[in-house]
Design an enzyme around this catalytic site. Sequence first.
Site, short mmCIF file in Angstrom:
data_model
loop_
_atom_site.label_atom_id
_atom_site.label_comp_id
_atom_site.label_asym_id
_atom_site.label_seq_id
_atom_site.Cartn_x
_atom_site.Cartn_y
_atom_site.Cartn_z
CG LEU A 178 10.17 12.89 0.99
CD1 LEU A 178 9.29 13.76 1.89
CD2 LEU A 178 10.30 11.50 1.58
CG ASP A 179 8.07 8.52 -4.38
OD1 ASP A 179 9.20 8.65 -4.86
OD2 ASP A 179 7.61 7.45 -3.94
CE LYS A 180 2.48 15.68 -9.04
NZ LYS A 180 1.86 15.47 -10.37
CB THR A 216 5.86 10.68 -0.37
OG1 THR A 216 5.57 9.45 -1.04
CG2 THR A 216 6.27 10.38 1.06
NE ARG A 243 4.58 4.67 -4.39
CZ ARG A 243 4.61 5.42 -5.48
NH1 ARG A 243 5.55 6.36 -5.63
NH2 ARG A 243 3.72 5.24 -6.43
#
Length: 323
Positions: free
Chosen positions: A137-139, A141, A236
């Site tokens: 997961l992105d930082k 998210t 995104r």
Amino acid sequence: MSEQIQHSIKIPNELGNKRFDQIAAQLFPDYSRARLKTWIVDGNLTVDGETRKPKEKLVGGEILKIDVVMQAEGEWLPEKIDFPIVFEDEHIIVINKPMNLVVHPAAGNHTGTLLNGLLYHCPELQNIPRAGIVHRLDKDTTGLMVVAKTLQAQNHLVEQLQSREMGREYEAVLQGTLTGGGTVKEPIARHMKDRTKMAVHPTGKEAITHYRILSQFPTHTHVRVKLETGRTHQIRVHMAHIQHPLVGDATYGGRVRLPKGVSHELREVLRDFPRQALHAKKLELHHPATNKLVSWEVDLPEDFEELLDELRYDAEHHGSADY
């Protein structure tokens, strides 16, 4: 710390006259083909105690033996980092990742990552590639991630990701109003000019995102998103592509949009929202040990709930909404 793996098995006659690497893949399904091939080449997977080439044909009846000591995969340091654990057994860990936590060390982030915290929580993960992390997961998210605690579990989970059997559902707040759900099926590749970003591009890898409306507001839409593929920044990029970027997504949504006519309070919340409004809400997979279908679902984080509350309040007092 190291881990020794030892297995031996006799090749059934019906598998005779096939390649060594093909037979190994059938007899040792808990390990990936790439790992088995590495062990063959390195002499850790032998035939009757002898090394053979991966493509060499075997007759059947031979004894295959794995004898390998797994060494630590990297020079990452264990660190005491708090992250909520939703479920854990001897095979997997399911995590509810908080905001502002990088998953894997990289340039500029060698410490303070989820991987460092996993190594502290479970030291034997140093013998598993990427400390058992199979998806990211992105930082900023938040939400559910699964981590493998064994090579067998990791191989099983990666296969589910590749075959699209693993179910991953997210919730997001988008800029603008949508009239209905839909699917975005657009290939994604590294951005041609900005290599830190991804972009829809015809030469990219297949990417499929399904979305449905949970609630509509005068200026925003709350959606549930289901991933069919798992490309970097997929949700995104796809939402920005259809002109409805995520609230708070400076990378793909540009400057903060403050719609006319909304309350001062909502304008403040939108201006100050610290991240992309994206949360991994539900995770569904076949358990690596039992193959039983299991699932987890977690609540929205506080900042996400506050954003929705303000959108509802603004809609009730300055417009209309359908919840």
